[in-house]
Design a protein around this motif. Structure first.
Motif, PDB file in Angstrom:
ATOM      1  N   UNK A   1      14.006  75.534  42.517  1.00  0.00           N
ATOM      2  CA  UNK A   1      13.735  76.922  42.865  1.00  0.00           C
ATOM      3  C   UNK A   1      12.849  77.000  44.102  1.00  0.00           C
ATOM      4  N   UNK A   2      13.001  78.080  44.862  1.00  0.00           N
ATOM      5  CA  UNK A   2      11.993  78.476  45.834  1.00  0.00           C
ATOM      6  C   UNK A   2      11.226  79.639  45.214  1.00  0.00           C
ATOM      7  N   UNK A   3       9.916  79.499  45.118  1.00  0.00           N
ATOM      8  CA  UNK A   3       9.088  80.513  44.473  1.00  0.00           C
ATOM      9  C   UNK A   3       7.924  80.873  45.384  1.00  0.00           C
ATOM     10  N   UNK A   4       7.130  81.883  44.965  1.00  0.00           N
ATOM     11  CA  UNK A   4       6.001  82.251  45.810  1.00  0.00           C
ATOM     12  C   UNK A   4       4.822  82.743  44.990  1.00  0.00           C
TER      13      UNK A   4
ATOM     14  N   UNK B   1      14.260  82.250  45.921  1.00  0.00           N
ATOM     15  CA  UNK B   1      15.678  81.872  45.974  1.00  0.00           C
ATOM     16  C   UNK B   1      16.039  80.991  44.792  1.00  0.00           C
ATOM     17  N   UNK B   2      17.172  81.297  44.198  1.00  0.00           N
ATOM     18  CA  UNK B   2      17.692  80.471  43.114  1.00  0.00           C
ATOM     19  C   UNK B   2      18.239  79.160  43.672  1.00  0.00           C
ATOM     20  N   UNK B   3      18.579  78.186  42.808  1.00  0.00           N
ATOM     21  CA  UNK B   3      19.005  76.875  43.306  1.00  0.00           C
ATOM     22  C   UNK B   3      20.200  76.930  44.253  1.00  0.00           C
ATOM     23  N   UNK B   4      20.132  76.094  45.276  1.00  0.00           N
ATOM     24  CA  UNK B   4      21.232  75.928  46.208  1.00  0.00           C
ATOM     25  C   UNK B   4      22.115  74.775  45.751  1.00  0.00           C
ATOM     26  N   UNK B   5      23.254  74.624  46.388  1.00  0.00           N
ATOM     27  CA  UNK B   5      24.094  73.457  46.143  1.00  0.00           C
ATOM     28  C   UNK B   5      23.389  72.240  46.729  1.00  0.00           C
ATOM     29  N   UNK B   6      23.249  71.195  45.926  1.00  0.00           N
ATOM     30  CA  UNK B   6      22.525  70.005  46.344  1.00  0.00           C
ATOM     31  C   UNK B   6      21.180  69.937  45.643  1.00  0.00           C
ATOM     32  N   UNK B   7      20.541  68.761  45.637  1.00  0.00           N
ATOM     33  CA  UNK B   7      19.287  68.603  44.896  1.00  0.00           C
ATOM     34  C   UNK B   7      18.116  69.284  45.582  1.00  0.00           C
ATOM     35  N   UNK B   8      18.017  69.131  46.893  1.00  0.00           N
ATOM     36  CA  UNK B   8      16.823  69.592  47.587  1.00  0.00           C
ATOM     37  C   UNK B   8      16.889  71.068  47.947  1.00  0.00           C
TER      38      UNK B   8
ATOM     39  N   UNK C   1      13.002  90.633  58.185  1.00  0.00           N
ATOM     40  CA  UNK C   1      12.536  89.328  57.708  1.00  0.00           C
ATOM     41  C   UNK C   1      13.734  88.476  57.301  1.00  0.00           C
ATOM     42  N   UNK C   2      13.634  87.178  57.618  1.00  0.00           N
ATOM     43  CA  UNK C   2      14.720  86.250  57.310  1.00  0.00           C
ATOM     44  C   UNK C   2      14.176  84.997  56.639  1.00  0.00           C
ATOM     45  N   UNK C   3      15.010  84.425  55.778  1.00  0.00           N
ATOM     46  CA  UNK C   3      14.699  83.129  55.190  1.00  0.00           C
ATOM     47  C   UNK C   3      15.722  82.117  55.690  1.00  0.00           C
ATOM     48  N   UNK C   4      15.224  81.025  56.219  1.00  0.00           N
ATOM     49  CA  UNK C   4      16.053  79.909  56.640  1.00  0.00           C
ATOM     50  C   UNK C   4      15.979  78.847  55.549  1.00  0.00           C
ATOM     51  N   UNK C   5      17.115  78.278  55.189  1.00  0.00           N
ATOM     52  CA  UNK C   5      17.173  77.325  54.079  1.00  0.00           C
ATOM     53  C   UNK C   5      18.315  76.346  54.333  1.00  0.00           C
TER      54      UNK C   5
ATOM     55  N   UNK D   1       6.001  95.258  48.045  1.00  0.00           N
ATOM     56  CA  UNK D   1       5.881  94.005  48.789  1.00  0.00           C
ATOM     57  C   UNK D   1       6.420  92.792  48.077  1.00  0.00           C
ATOM     58  N   UNK D   2       6.761  92.921  46.816  1.00  0.00           N
ATOM     59  CA  UNK D   2       7.327  91.776  46.081  1.00  0.00           C
ATOM     60  C   UNK D   2       8.709  91.434  46.640  1.00  0.00           C
ATOM     61  N   UNK D   3       9.024  90.164  46.598  1.00  0.00           N
ATOM     62  CA  UNK D   3      10.280  89.656  47.171  1.00  0.00           C
ATOM     63  C   UNK D   3      11.414  89.795  46.171  1.00  0.00           C
ATOM     64  N   UNK D   4      12.539  90.294  46.638  1.00  0.00           N
ATOM     65  CA  UNK D   4      13.723  90.391  45.797  1.00  0.00           C
ATOM     66  C   UNK D   4      14.413  89.024  45.769  1.00  0.00           C
ATOM     67  N   UNK D   5      14.573  88.406  44.596  1.00  0.00           N
ATOM     68  CA  UNK D   5      15.167  87.077  44.532  1.00  0.00           C
ATOM     69  C   UNK D   5      16.564  87.020  45.149  1.00  0.00           C
ATOM     70  N   UNK D   6      16.844  85.900  45.793  1.00  0.00           N
ATOM     71  CA  UNK D   6      18.117  85.683  46.478  1.00  0.00           C
ATOM     72  C   UNK D   6      18.941  84.663  45.704  1.00  0.00           C
ATOM     73  N   UNK D   7      20.218  84.975  45.524  1.00  0.00           N
ATOM     74  CA  UNK D   7      21.155  84.030  44.925  1.00  0.00           C
ATOM     75  C   UNK D   7      22.011  83.446  46.046  1.00  0.00           C
ATOM     76  N   UNK D   8      21.840  82.159  46.394  1.00  0.00           N
ATOM     77  CA  UNK D   8      22.614  81.587  47.504  1.00  0.00           C
ATOM     78  C   UNK D   8      24.099  81.505  47.242  1.00  0.00           C
ATOM     79  N   UNK D   9      24.504  81.734  45.982  1.00  0.00           N
ATOM     80  CA  UNK D   9      25.934  81.760  45.664  1.00  0.00           C
ATOM     81  C   UNK D   9      26.547  83.130  45.949  1.00  0.00           C
ATOM     82  N   UNK D  10      25.718  84.088  46.375  1.00  0.00           N
ATOM     83  CA  UNK D  10      26.210  85.404  46.723  1.00  0.00           C
ATOM     84  C   UNK D  10      26.383  86.324  45.527  1.00  0.00           C
TER      85      UNK D  10
END
Length: 369
Positions: A292-295, A312-319, A331-335, A360-369
């Motif tokens: 996870x990416x958390x804050x 951000x929720x888990x991406x494809x791949x371990x890291x 605002x943008x997040x690069x990953x 101001x809280x961040x809306x969680x992102x799902x990298x799977x769309x």
């Protein structure tokens, strides 16, 4: 830069082909966030929220900054080193850095070629992992982790008059530095801070006493022991040294108590990043083995920070590794993920918009769309 093998919520597709060519300086490629998939993105592949920024080389761990009215990205440069995977990340055997830039999100990405090579760092041994950059008084600074000739991770600094490099490395590592994943934050008063640290192969757990313990376990503390926090140090005005000893970044739970090592969905693992929004400091990071990416937020760049939630929720791949930047009012997040290769050590950087609620809280992102 994470360093372990673990089961994932994604079922990785068979490795996908990527051209073996190396990008030459000023090579450009479309940021294909809205482009049609190439043959590397088959109909059987998972759905992705965004597409790779660059396809000529493998890149990861993107640190993004706005310099000269452009976004400059300082990523790791993944390569196929032929080293078996292990928990210490020996297969992440990067040897140089490329710098990327783009005039607009969704526009073209320029690969400026090699900005710093392992062979040009006098004290380095191996493994150029995730870097970051900063600017002050006409000079650009590239901060990087690399194992020294005794196989201990230290942080180095290199300088250039151009944001794209090439960079010239200082002859010695930054005194008092260790571990991995440097991230620079410059506050509105001009004071710069360097955040760093990563567990397991990042060796942070070996520095519990303030000196390197080669016999310490490769894993983090277990059970209800206190979690190992990232480190932060003020930088001197010259930006090349610590102004004092590094301190631990403390992350608290909702009750105001420090997180425990067993709380691996919330505790720090690696990849720290700090940004400021409406007067509040946001420290975001990877949880490593829970992907996870958390804050957490606080009122001082030195912390403590109180855990808030998922970025951000888990991406494809371990890291998973990221940066957050404001550009032209958004605002943008690069990953990164492993869309192009299907291999956790051959990654590709991406970008998507970061959105917040009115408080101001961040809306969680799902990298799977």
């Amino acid at each position: 830069m994470s360093h372990a093998l673990a089961s994932r919520r994604w079922l990785l597709a068979a490795p996908l082909a990527l051209a073996a060519c190396q990008s030459s300086p000023t090579q450009t490629a479309a940021t294909s966030g809205t482009a049609a998939p190439t043959t590397a993105d088959s109909a059987a592949a998972p759905h992705y929220l965004s597409q790779p920024l660059l396809r000529g080389i493998y890149t990861a761990d993107p640190s993004a900054h706005v310099f000269e009215d452009k976004i400059y990205i300082y990523p790791s440069h993944d390569i196929e080193a032929g080293i078996p995977e292990n928990d210490n990340g020996d297969h992440f055997a990067m040897r140089d850095y490329h710098v990327l830039s783009l005039d607009s999100v969704g526009g073209k990405v320029t690969d400026h070629g090699v900005a710093l090579d392992l062979k040009d760092i006098p004290w380095a041994g191996r493994q150029l992992w995730a870097p970051d950059a900063a600017f002050k008084n006409g000079t650009y600074y590239l901060y990087f982790p690399v194992k020294d000739k005794q196989d201990v991770f230290r942080l180095g600094v290199a300088t250039s008059k151009s944001p794209s490099g090439p960079f010239k490395a200082a002859p010695q590592p930054i005194k008092g530095s260790y571990s991995i994943d440097p991230a620079v934050f410059t506050d509105t008063d001009g004071q710069a801070y360097l955040y760093f640290g990563g567990l397991w192969g990042g060796q942070l757990q070996r520095w519990k006493t303030g000196t390197y313990d080669p016999k310490a376990p490769d894993k983090e503390p277990a059970g209800h022991e206190p979690a190992v926090g990232a480190r932060v140090a003020r930088l001197t005005p010259g930006m090349t040294e610590f102004a004092g000893p590094a301190k631990e970044v403390v992350i608290l739970d909702s009750l105001g108590k420090p997180l425990k090592a067993s709380d691996n969905k919330h505790r720090f693992f690696e990849g720290g990043w700090l940004h400021k929004y409406q007067g509040k400091y946001y420290f975001s990071y990877s949880t490593g083995d829970t992907h996870l990416l958390v804050y957490a937020t606080g009122t001082s760049p030195l912390g403590p920070f109180t855990y808030q939630g998922v970025v951000m929720k888990p991406v494809q791949g371990w890291t998973t590794h990221h940066s957050i930047v404001e550009f032209k009012g958004k605002w943008y997040i690069f990953y990164h993920d492993t869309q192009l290769s299907g291999k956790t050590w051959l990654r590709n950087v991406k970008v998507t918009e970061l959105k917040r609620r009115p408080d101001g809280s961040i809306i969680p992102i799902d990298p799977a769309g």
